[in-house]
Design a protein around this motif. Sequence first.
Motif, PDB file in Angstrom:
ATOM      1  N   GLU B 178       8.738  -1.677  -7.822  1.00  0.00           N
ATOM      2  CA  GLU B 178       7.417  -1.665  -8.443  1.00  0.00           C
ATOM      3  C   GLU B 178       7.074  -0.268  -8.968  1.00  0.00           C
ATOM      4  OE1 GLU B 178       5.233  -4.583  -8.745  1.00  0.00           O
ATOM      5  OE2 GLU B 178       4.593  -3.067 -10.194  1.00  0.00           O
ATOM      6  N   THR B 179       6.678  -0.185 -10.222  1.00  0.00           N
ATOM      7  CA  THR B 179       6.323   1.127 -10.770  1.00  0.00           C
ATOM      8  C   THR B 179       4.818   1.271 -10.953  1.00  0.00           C
ATOM      9  OG1 THR B 179       6.699   0.252 -12.974  1.00  0.00           O
ATOM     10  CG2 THR B 179       8.514   1.495 -11.971  1.00  0.00           C
ATOM     11  N   ASN B 180       4.118   0.135 -10.969  1.00  0.00           N
ATOM     12  CA  ASN B 180       2.666   0.182 -11.084  1.00  0.00           C
ATOM     13  C   ASN B 180       2.068   0.261  -9.679  1.00  0.00           C
ATOM     14  OD1 ASN B 180      -0.089  -0.743 -11.062  1.00  0.00           O
ATOM     15  ND2 ASN B 180       0.207  -1.389 -13.196  1.00  0.00           N
ATOM     16  N   ALA B 181       1.432   1.400  -9.375  1.00  0.00           N
ATOM     17  CA  ALA B 181       0.950   1.640  -8.009  1.00  0.00           C
ATOM     18  C   ALA B 181      -0.094   0.613  -7.580  1.00  0.00           C
ATOM     19  CB  ALA B 181       0.378   3.049  -7.901  1.00  0.00           C
ATOM     20  N   ILE B 182      -0.979   0.229  -8.502  1.00  0.00           N
ATOM     21  CA  ILE B 182      -2.026  -0.733  -8.119  1.00  0.00           C
ATOM     22  C   ILE B 182      -1.412  -2.097  -7.806  1.00  0.00           C
ATOM     23  CG2 ILE B 182      -4.145  -1.908  -8.866  1.00  0.00           C
ATOM     24  CD1 ILE B 182      -5.035   0.629 -10.211  1.00  0.00           C
ATOM     25  N   ASP B 183      -0.431  -2.511  -8.592  1.00  0.00           N
ATOM     26  CA  ASP B 183       0.254  -3.774  -8.282  1.00  0.00           C
ATOM     27  C   ASP B 183       0.966  -3.690  -6.942  1.00  0.00           C
ATOM     28  OD1 ASP B 183      -0.635  -5.005 -10.526  1.00  0.00           O
ATOM     29  OD2 ASP B 183       1.178  -4.654 -11.711  1.00  0.00           O
ATOM     30  N   LEU B 184       1.561  -2.525  -6.676  1.00  0.00           N
ATOM     31  CA  LEU B 184       2.222  -2.328  -5.390  1.00  0.00           C
ATOM     32  C   LEU B 184       1.225  -2.508  -4.242  1.00  0.00           C
ATOM     33  CD1 LEU B 184       4.876   0.252  -4.446  1.00  0.00           C
ATOM     34  CD2 LEU B 184       2.780   0.239  -3.107  1.00  0.00           C
ATOM     35  N   ILE B 185       0.045  -1.917  -4.385  1.00  0.00           N
ATOM     36  CA  ILE B 185      -0.977  -2.057  -3.335  1.00  0.00           C
ATOM     37  C   ILE B 185      -1.375  -3.521  -3.165  1.00  0.00           C
ATOM     38  CG2 ILE B 185      -3.339  -1.460  -2.652  1.00  0.00           C
ATOM     39  CD1 ILE B 185      -2.980   1.192  -4.209  1.00  0.00           C
ATOM     40  N   ARG B 186      -1.588  -4.219  -4.300  1.00  0.00           N
ATOM     41  CA  ARG B 186      -1.969  -5.635  -4.252  1.00  0.00           C
ATOM     42  C   ARG B 186      -0.997  -6.433  -3.387  1.00  0.00           C
ATOM     43  NH1 ARG B 186      -5.358  -6.418  -9.200  1.00  0.00           N
ATOM     44  NH2 ARG B 186      -4.483  -5.006 -10.710  1.00  0.00           N
ATOM     45  N   ILE B 187       0.295  -6.286  -3.702  1.00  0.00           N
ATOM     46  CA  ILE B 187       1.313  -7.058  -2.989  1.00  0.00           C
ATOM     47  C   ILE B 187       1.401  -6.624  -1.528  1.00  0.00           C
ATOM     48  CG2 ILE B 187       3.785  -7.570  -2.863  1.00  0.00           C
ATOM     49  CD1 ILE B 187       3.835  -7.078  -5.941  1.00  0.00           C
ATOM     50  N   LYS B 188       1.460  -5.317  -1.323  1.00  0.00           N
ATOM     51  CA  LYS B 188       1.622  -4.753   0.017  1.00  0.00           C
ATOM     52  C   LYS B 188       0.537  -5.258   0.970  1.00  0.00           C
ATOM     53  CE  LYS B 188       1.782  -0.161   2.077  1.00  0.00           C
ATOM     54  NZ  LYS B 188       0.419  -0.280   2.607  1.00  0.00           N
ATOM     55  N   GLU B 189      -0.686  -5.279   0.509  1.00  0.00           N
ATOM     56  CA  GLU B 189      -1.790  -5.654   1.387  1.00  0.00           C
ATOM     57  C   GLU B 189      -1.766  -7.136   1.753  1.00  0.00           C
ATOM     58  OE1 GLU B 189      -5.388  -3.951   1.594  1.00  0.00           O
ATOM     59  OE2 GLU B 189      -4.265  -2.083   1.655  1.00  0.00           O
ATOM     60  N   VAL B 190      -1.355  -7.955   0.796  1.00  0.00           N
ATOM     61  CA  VAL B 190      -1.278  -9.390   1.079  1.00  0.00           C
ATOM     62  C   VAL B 190      -0.189  -9.647   2.118  1.00  0.00           C
ATOM     63  CG1 VAL B 190      -0.597 -11.631   0.115  1.00  0.00           C
ATOM     64  CG2 VAL B 190      -2.185 -10.164  -1.151  1.00  0.00           C
ATOM     65  N   VAL B 191       0.997  -9.084   1.851  1.00  0.00           N
ATOM     66  CA  VAL B 191       2.140  -9.314   2.738  1.00  0.00           C
ATOM     67  C   VAL B 191       1.848  -8.775   4.142  1.00  0.00           C
ATOM     68  CG1 VAL B 191       4.578  -8.817   3.085  1.00  0.00           C
ATOM     69  CG2 VAL B 191       3.725  -9.243   0.782  1.00  0.00           C
ATOM     70  N   GLN B 192       1.223  -7.609   4.176  1.00  0.00           N
ATOM     71  CA  GLN B 192       0.853  -6.965   5.438  1.00  0.00           C
ATOM     72  C   GLN B 192      -0.030  -7.871   6.290  1.00  0.00           C
ATOM     73  OE1 GLN B 192       0.129  -2.724   4.675  1.00  0.00           O
ATOM     74  NE2 GLN B 192      -1.833  -3.041   5.671  1.00  0.00           N
ATOM     75  N   GLU B 193      -0.943  -8.537   5.637  1.00  0.00           N
ATOM     76  CA  GLU B 193      -1.894  -9.376   6.366  1.00  0.00           C
ATOM     77  C   GLU B 193      -1.212 -10.635   6.904  1.00  0.00           C
ATOM     78  OE1 GLU B 193      -4.380  -7.460   6.473  1.00  0.00           O
ATOM     79  OE2 GLU B 193      -5.674  -8.668   7.744  1.00  0.00           O
TER      80      GLU B 193
END
Lengths: 216, 216, 216
Positions: B178-193
């Motif tokens: 992932e090169t788009n940081a905001i997209d990375l955050i979006r995915i990371k937070e969902v998976v984390q939860e």
Amino acid sequence: MKSNTFFSKLVPKESKFYPILRSMSDNIFVCSGLMLSLVQTEDKEQRKELYRQIKALETKGDAIVGHLFDELNNTFITPFDREDINALGEQLDNVLDSMNSAAKRIVMYQPSVLPPQTVALAEVLQQCCELLLGLVGELNAMKKNPTVVKRICKQLHALENQADDLYEHILIDIFAKETNAIDLIRIKEVVQEIERATDNADSVGKLIKVIVVKYA
Amino acid sequence: MKSNTFFSKLVPKESKFYPILRSMSDNIFVCSGLMLSLVQTEDKEQRKELYRQIKALETKGDAIVGHLFDELNNTFITPFDREDINALGEQLDNVLDSMNSAAKRIVMYQPSVLPPQTVALAEVLQQCCELLLGLVGELNAMKKNPTVVKRICKQLHALENQADDLYEHILIDIFAKETNAIDLIRIKEVVQEIERATDNADSVGKLIKVIVVKYA
Amino acid sequence: MKSNTFFSKLVPKESKFYPILRSMSDNIFVCSGLMLSLVQTEDKEQRKELYRQIKALETKGDAIVGHLFDELNNTFITPFDREDINALGEQLDNVLDSMNSAAKRIVMYQPSVLPPQTVALAEVLQQCCELLLGLVGELNAMKKNPTVVKRICKQLHALENQADDLYEHILIDIFAKETNAIDLIRIKEVVQEIERATDNADSVGKLIKVIVVKYA
């Protein structure tokens, strides 16, 4: 008669724990007012000064928790189980900690401007802390009449849900509008920590409900 | 004879807590199925609808926890310590809460597409929730024969480790690609939860192990 | 005489829990040394190897917790309440878990270089783990003389505050200097997890303080 004799330890001085817990909830309530001021200013110097005051209250809170702990060690008869009183102190302290942490992040990250709904969130937090005042004030009547305490716990939980909804809307907004990822992180972490303070206030309510169940 | 007399309170109606806890674990299991569907669709409307259903189950869960609490207050004799039953209810509720929180983030952040391994993670979560069904179903036999309960707790912990590994791989992937940081955050937070939901399921197992130790 | 008879279960073998808890704290202390080495290298292969070793200690820790739990189930008389000993094992395990999690993130995210203060933070963590060694070593003397235990708990809390300050400075720095959001996340998450390990060490101290209060 000297006051710190063996017998003075045996006398059920229930009353001495309530003032300590009340000084904790007073401290928390004052802190929530500073928190509200902090999210309403964008001035860097004002932010620093408010954080300094919040940090001082947090240090004071630590001292109160330490005092509570010492009293628990020096008293034979306590109004509730020692570990419940201690847990209550720790839990109240968590509310203060998360406010301090939110304030610290504002000063650390210096978000240029916080979303307007952050003020509404800090207002809900202040209402939570006002309920904590009431809750701690009712502790000594809790065994005889748990109705008031239970009602306040319910109100705390309702406020926590309200804070959750506000948090949700703020996040939807910043993810929709913010294009700078670092700014997004700055805002997100501050708002998250304020929301966590309302969670921690609700956890005080949950703990007290468990204590009520225990002595029912 | 009226059922809510003083004597009816004294009668050890152990049985009434088990159905309440079972309705909680049923609710959680149904929710994990919706969660699995949710990570398999990219359609915004479907996502909204599934979140609406998950949120409804979470509200239902809150009501069940409230009911459990009221019963604890109205019963003199309980199968375990009141605070253990209450803690179990709260802990089960945490599983539901984290699923609701994961679902909420999908709708809030609208990640365009989730990493394919997210489906595997949601499947592990569903298996965890199936184990919770079995675990809660065994509670009434726990004192006499803790073997089954202990085995299920071990299985829950193994699944949690599996979820952890999946989570690790997903993160390695998104940080590599992932090169788009905001997209990375979006995915990371969902998976984390979602991963946190499996953690919370494992915590139910840990709590039950502690209760087993207490009554051993 | 066979050692595993009914009578051998009744004999208060207090001593057997202390060696198990000591092997946990030994394990944790060794891990904190590896953690310190890990934040001092930027070599990918060395990082992988150190993570492999940390992960092995974490697996060993899980086995020790399992062993502790089995012993609790096979012993009638324990030096403290069963659930307190179990909670202590779980809490110690959390310290190990967060170190493993920090190490994992270094390998997953491969931050090119960590802020220099991260070394100071890992040193504080190692000091925390050294205090845990001392704390667990004093458990058997705790009931007769809680003074030493209380002093160590206070030192743990002071170190945790120190870790907090370091963490704060690291974050201020990266938010001021880092312009690549993904790199910022990489660093932030690693540092955060090391700081959480010091939090968890402090939580062991808090738990022990509660146990002290209980038996005061």
